[in-house]
Design a protein around this motif. Structure first.
Motif, PDB file in Angstrom:
ATOM      1  N   LEU A 118       0.847  -1.190   0.000  1.00 43.54           N
ATOM      2  CA  LEU A 118       0.000   0.000   0.000  1.00 43.54           C
ATOM      3  C   LEU A 118       0.884   1.243   0.000  1.00 43.54           C
ATOM      4  O   LEU A 118       2.086   1.164   0.256  1.00 43.54           O
ATOM      5  N   GLN A 119       0.281   2.386  -0.277  1.00 41.59           N
ATOM      6  CA  GLN A 119       1.077   3.612  -0.356  1.00 41.59           C
ATOM      7  C   GLN A 119       1.445   4.107   1.038  1.00 41.59           C
ATOM      8  O   GLN A 119       0.609   4.140   1.943  1.00 41.59           O
ATOM      9  N   ASN A 120       2.684   4.530   1.179  1.00 44.44           N
ATOM     10  CA  ASN A 120       3.162   5.089   2.440  1.00 44.44           C
ATOM     11  C   ASN A 120       2.762   6.562   2.526  1.00 44.44           C
ATOM     12  O   ASN A 120       3.590   7.466   2.468  1.00 44.44           O
ATOM     13  N   SER A 121       1.460   6.779   2.635  1.00 46.37           N
ATOM     14  CA  SER A 121       0.901   8.129   2.716  1.00 46.37           C
ATOM     15  C   SER A 121      -0.261   8.094   3.693  1.00 46.37           C
ATOM     16  O   SER A 121      -1.251   7.389   3.465  1.00 46.37           O
ATOM     17  N   ALA A 122      -0.151   8.843   4.763  1.00 45.50           N
ATOM     18  CA  ALA A 122      -1.205   8.850   5.772  1.00 45.50           C
ATOM     19  C   ALA A 122      -2.522   9.330   5.180  1.00 45.50           C
ATOM     20  O   ALA A 122      -3.591   8.785   5.487  1.00 45.50           O
ATOM     21  N   VAL A 123      -2.464  10.341   4.316  1.00 46.14           N
ATOM     22  CA  VAL A 123      -3.688  10.898   3.735  1.00 46.14           C
ATOM     23  C   VAL A 123      -4.348   9.892   2.797  1.00 46.14           C
ATOM     24  O   VAL A 123      -5.566   9.682   2.836  1.00 46.14           O
ATOM     25  N   SER A 124      -3.553   9.246   1.944  1.00 44.14           N
ATOM     26  CA  SER A 124      -4.107   8.246   1.032  1.00 44.14           C
ATOM     27  C   SER A 124      -4.713   7.077   1.798  1.00 44.14           C
ATOM     28  O   SER A 124      -5.799   6.597   1.478  1.00 44.14           O
ATOM     29  N   ARG A 125      -4.004   6.606   2.818  1.00 44.04           N
ATOM     30  CA  ARG A 125      -4.502   5.488   3.605  1.00 44.04           C
ATOM     31  C   ARG A 125      -5.790   5.865   4.339  1.00 44.04           C
ATOM     32  O   ARG A 125      -6.731   5.087   4.425  1.00 44.04           O
ATOM     33  N   TRP A 154      -9.111  19.355   1.249  1.00 45.13           N
ATOM     34  CA  TRP A 154      -7.948  19.567   2.096  1.00 45.13           C
ATOM     35  C   TRP A 154      -8.224  20.478   3.279  1.00 45.13           C
ATOM     36  O   TRP A 154      -7.477  20.467   4.265  1.00 45.13           O
ATOM     37  N   SER A 155      -9.298  21.256   3.228  1.00 42.12           N
ATOM     38  CA  SER A 155      -9.648  22.065   4.384  1.00 42.12           C
ATOM     39  C   SER A 155     -10.049  21.179   5.556  1.00 42.12           C
ATOM     40  O   SER A 155      -9.935  21.582   6.718  1.00 42.12           O
ATOM     41  N   GLN A 212      -3.674  16.630   9.764  1.00 43.30           N
ATOM     42  CA  GLN A 212      -2.547  16.004   9.093  1.00 43.30           C
ATOM     43  C   GLN A 212      -1.488  15.493  10.064  1.00 43.30           C
ATOM     44  O   GLN A 212      -0.982  14.378   9.915  1.00 43.30           O
ATOM     45  N   GLN A 213      -1.160  16.271  11.069  1.00 45.93           N
ATOM     46  CA  GLN A 213      -0.126  15.850  12.012  1.00 45.93           C
ATOM     47  C   GLN A 213      -0.557  14.588  12.764  1.00 45.93           C
ATOM     48  O   GLN A 213       0.228  13.639  12.912  1.00 45.93           O
ATOM     49  N   GLN A 272       1.030  10.726  12.624  1.00 42.51           N
ATOM     50  CA  GLN A 272       1.422  10.011  13.833  1.00 42.51           C
ATOM     51  C   GLN A 272       0.748   8.646  13.906  1.00 42.51           C
ATOM     52  O   GLN A 272       1.405   7.630  14.179  1.00 42.51           O
ATOM     53  N   ARG A 273      -0.560   8.609  13.647  1.00 43.56           N
ATOM     54  CA  ARG A 273      -1.279   7.338  13.745  1.00 43.56           C
ATOM     55  C   ARG A 273      -0.838   6.370  12.654  1.00 43.56           C
ATOM     56  O   ARG A 273      -0.752   5.159  12.875  1.00 43.56           O
ATOM     57  N   HIS A 274      -0.566   6.892  11.456  1.00 38.15           N
ATOM     58  CA  HIS A 274      -0.069   6.054  10.363  1.00 38.15           C
ATOM     59  C   HIS A 274       1.283   5.440  10.728  1.00 38.15           C
ATOM     60  O   HIS A 274       1.508   4.240  10.530  1.00 38.15           O
ATOM     61  N   ASN A 275       2.167   6.251  11.287  1.00 37.50           N
ATOM     62  CA  ASN A 275       3.488   5.746  11.673  1.00 37.50           C
ATOM     63  C   ASN A 275       3.375   4.702  12.794  1.00 37.50           C
ATOM     64  O   ASN A 275       4.160   3.745  12.844  1.00 37.50           O
ATOM     65  N   GLU A 276       2.421   4.883  13.701  1.00 40.33           N
ATOM     66  CA  GLU A 276       2.207   3.887  14.750  1.00 40.33           C
ATOM     67  C   GLU A 276       1.775   2.555  14.154  1.00 40.33           C
ATOM     68  O   GLU A 276       2.214   1.491  14.624  1.00 40.33           O
ATOM     69  N   ILE A 277       0.933   2.601  13.126  1.00 38.58           N
ATOM     70  CA  ILE A 277       0.503   1.374  12.471  1.00 38.58           C
ATOM     71  C   ILE A 277       1.684   0.680  11.791  1.00 38.58           C
ATOM     72  O   ILE A 277       1.865  -0.543  11.889  1.00 38.58           O
ATOM     73  N   LEU A 278       2.516   1.464  11.133  1.00 37.92           N
ATOM     74  CA  LEU A 278       3.669   0.900  10.438  1.00 37.92           C
ATOM     75  C   LEU A 278       4.700   0.306  11.413  1.00 37.92           C
ATOM     76  O   LEU A 278       5.398  -0.662  11.071  1.00 37.92           O
ATOM     77  N   SER A 279       4.740   0.853  12.603  1.00 37.45           N
ATOM     78  CA  SER A 279       5.743   0.370  13.561  1.00 37.45           C
ATOM     79  C   SER A 279       5.295  -0.925  14.234  1.00 37.45           C
ATOM     80  O   SER A 279       6.101  -1.590  14.882  1.00 37.45           O
TER      81      SER A 279
END
Length: 302
Positions: free
Chosen positions: A122-129, A283-284, A290-291, A295-302
């Motif tokens: 999958l794409q390494n993009s928090a917004v896309s995910r 995007w509004s 976004q921040q 953070q939550r995306h990185n937690e999932i990846l870890s």
């Protein structure tokens, strides 16, 4: 564009960048060196947030009469609706590509199946995910962004879709390589890239999941500082000539949604009849989150 150059006597030079953030930064730093570009929605948001909407000129549609060849529904697609700086170009979606000899998927639920353990990328993009997880749940992104419970549902869905992932990709060339080398059986990705793989003889298919998926459709934008706006409009009008739009679609694989489209367009993997069949990112809604999303995306990846 070479054909237009032959007719007009004006050369068109092209510069490629990694993403819309780099593109906006480049134009902002060198506004007199660029005349037009084809951004996704994020670029328009950056123009608003960081550049007081000064990078792009308001589009004068009277200068592009052939734009009428584009189906009316796409004239008011979210990318260009209430956006005076963009004119719709082509449809791009981010669904699923799968190896037909090793997988058969039609929904986001399918990628969670145990049979695809360590075979999904999958794409390494928090917004896309986040966007595609909202699509998977049938949630409106705006509602999710403003409802803590729905937001947590979307995060949970991101984590569930993660369970069979063996790696995350950051650029289109990377997921194409993973499919080409058969390291991945299923990949999140773009239909135009899937068609390129098919042309090279790889057994892949692209599907817009039955729950829907996000879109990265593009528009044309004219650089405000350009002193060649008249020439840009002439080129855009040339692009939107019906036969030229069909030829472009066949070349880059992303469909320009013409009125009464020929099969050459409707047969494209990403062709969609109506904009509301896709999930559009406002995007509004996303920027304030976004921040936390990162953070939550990185937690999932870890």
């Amino acid at each position: 564009m070479e054909e237009w150059s032959e007719e007009s006597g004006i050369d068109v030079t092209h510069q490629e960048v990694a993403d819309d953030t780099e593109m906006v930064e480049l134009i902002a730093a060198n506004p007199n060196e660029f005349d037009f570009t084809n951004p996704v929605s994020w670029a328009f948001e950056l123009n608003r947030l960081e550049h007081d909407e000064e990078l792009f000129a308001e589009i004068d549609l009277e200068q592009v009469p052939n734009y009428d060849n584009v189906d009316d529904a796409w004239h008011s697609a979210p990318l260009v609706e209430d956006n005076p700086y963009g004119i719709f170009y082509y449809i791009s979606t981010q669904g699923l590509i799968y190896n037909t000899e090793r997988a058969d998927v039609s929904s986001w639920e399918d990628i969670k199946d145990d049979e695809y353990g360590d075979e999904v990328t999958l794409q390494n993009s928090a917004v896309s995910r986040f966007g595609n997880s909202c699509a998977s749940l049938g949630y409106d992104i705006t509602e999710v962004a403003n409802d803590d419970e729905l937001f947590e549902d979307a995060i949970d869905e991101m984590e569930e879709q993660h369970q069979n992932v063996f790696t995350y990709w950051t650029a289109g060339d990377e997921f194409m390589r993973l499919l080409r080398e058969e390291q991945a059986s299923v990949s999140e990705g773009w239909g135009g890239r899937a068609e390129n793989l098919q042309e090279d003889g790889h057994p892949v298919e692209y599907v817009i999941p039955e729950e829907g998926c996000i879109t990265w459709s593009t528009a044309f934008a004219v650089v405000e500082a350009s002193d060649k706006k008249e020439d840009v409009y002439d080129l855009l009008n040339f692009i939107y000539e019906r036969e030229n739009a069909v030829e472009l679609t066949l070349d880059h694989k992303y469909p320009i949604p013409l009125e009464d489209p020929p099969e050459e367009i409707t047969e494209r993997a990403e062709y969609t009849e109506q904009p509301d069949e896709l999930v559009w990112i406002d995007w509004s809604d996303i920027v304030p989150l976004q921040q936390e999303l990162e953070q939550r995306h990185n937690e999932i990846l870890s």
